[in-house]
Scaffold this active site. Structure first.
Site, short mmCIF file in Angstrom:
data_model
loop_
_atom_site.label_atom_id
_atom_site.label_comp_id
_atom_site.label_asym_id
_atom_site.label_seq_id
_atom_site.Cartn_x
_atom_site.Cartn_y
_atom_site.Cartn_z
CB SER A 65 -0.91 0.03 1.23
OG SER A 65 -1.78 -1.08 1.25
N1 SAH Z 1 -0.90 -4.64 4.07
C1 SAH Z 1 -0.17 -4.98 2.87
C2 SAH Z 1 -0.97 -4.57 1.64
C3 SAH Z 1 -1.16 -5.73 0.76
S1 SAH Z 1 -2.34 -5.60 -0.54
C4 SAH Z 1 1.22 -4.39 2.87
O1 SAH Z 1 1.55 -3.60 3.77
O2 SAH Z 1 2.02 -4.72 1.99
C5 SAH Z 1 -3.63 -6.66 0.08
C6 SAH Z 1 -3.24 -8.07 0.43
O3 SAH Z 1 -4.44 -8.73 0.87
C7 SAH Z 1 -2.67 -8.92 -0.70
O4 SAH Z 1 -1.44 -9.45 -0.30
C8 SAH Z 1 -3.71 -10.01 -0.88
O5 SAH Z 1 -3.15 -11.26 -1.26
C9 SAH Z 1 -4.34 -10.08 0.49
N2 SAH Z 1 -5.68 -10.66 0.56
C10 SAH Z 1 -6.71 -10.55 -0.31
N3 SAH Z 1 -7.79 -11.22 0.14
C11 SAH Z 1 -7.45 -11.79 1.33
C12 SAH Z 1 -8.13 -12.62 2.27
N4 SAH Z 1 -9.39 -13.02 2.10
N5 SAH Z 1 -7.44 -13.02 3.37
C13 SAH Z 1 -6.16 -12.64 3.58
N6 SAH Z 1 -5.46 -11.85 2.73
C14 SAH Z 1 -6.09 -11.42 1.60
#
Ligand code: SAH
Length: 217
Positions: A65
């Site tokens: 993000s």
């Molecule tokens: N907080 C992260 C942002 C990642 S983007 C950071 O600091 O890098 C969102 C993430 O959510 C992705 O890695 C995606 O694989 C994950 N995601 C999507 N649906 C999900 C679910 N149902 N359970 C767990 N993770 C999920």
């Protein structure tokens, strides 16, 4: 490669000043972003991008993000020093590491095994002790509930009930809700066993929340 440096700290200070100008005002949040070496959450070839206020691809079609988004969500969470927080969507592990600067009790769940493994190794190498899980976080983490705070870092089609019921009374869920293109940040507070209040904030663009209570439900 796992090095922080005077130059990186300088770049972080500049980034934090930019976040302040954009309206982030919680000093604990700004201090956490000034501390965590965001470049170490990038593959080495892309580390130069780490201190721009931008999202960036981390593989598997996912992104780390934007720093503003991380700061914004963390500020809305308003974490107390000993609060238990659940993050849904570990991704790179960066947001998780920011949360760890504010409380030692961080649980984070990632859907994609490749990203889970990578975040696990990375946080271990930085000596950051989060409780990491691999699975469908749209259903929360029932075995470890209740949580004081829950943070969802992927865009959800609605507010999953399962997550609301894993909040303790007085606790809050921060979640972007909308369609696949654009979402509004929402904060839902559990006022009592059965009552919830909700506030609506700015628009953001997240990758989709997958899983049963997300876009695959
Ligand atoms: N907080 C992260 C942002 C990642 S983007 C950071 O600091 O890098 C969102 C993430 O959510 C992705 O890695 C995606 O694989 C994950 N995601 C999507 N649906 C999900 C679910 N149902 N359970 C767990 N993770 C999920």
């Amino acid at each position: 490669m796992h090095a922080d440096s005077y130059r990186h700290r300088g770049l972080r200070r500049t980034l934090v000043a930019e976040l302040r100008r954009k309206g982030i005002h919680d000093e604990r949040v700004l201090a956490a972003l000034a501390t965590v070496p965001r470049h170490l959450f990038f593959e080495s070839a892309f580390q130069e991008h780490a201190y721009q206020d931008k999202a960036f691809p981390i593989g598997e079609g996912q992104t780390i993000s934007q720093p503003y988004t991380v700061a914004y969500q963390t500020q809305l969470l308003d974490l107390g020093r000993q609060e238990r927080v659940l993050e849904v969507g570990t991704g790179s592990g960066y947001q998780c590491c920011v949360l760890l600067q504010l409380t030692p009790q961080v649980y984070s769940i990632e859907y994609q095994p490749v990203l889970f493994e990578r975040a696990h190794r990375r946080l271990a190498s930085l000596h950051q002790a989060a409780h990491l899980f691999c699975g469908d976080g749209s259903l929360g983490l029932p075995d470890h509930a209740p949580f004081d705070k829950i943070l969802v870092t992927a865009g959800s089609p609605n507010i999953p009930r399962t997550l609301l019921h894993q909040l303790r009374v007085g606790g809050a869920l921060v979640i972007p809700v909308g369609d696949a293109q654009v979402q509004r940040m929402m904060r839902v507070v559990r006022e009592s066993e059965s009552e919830f209040s909700r506030e609506v904030f700015e628009e953001f663009r997240f990758v989709p929340l997958l899983g049963k209570a997300g876009w695959q439900g």
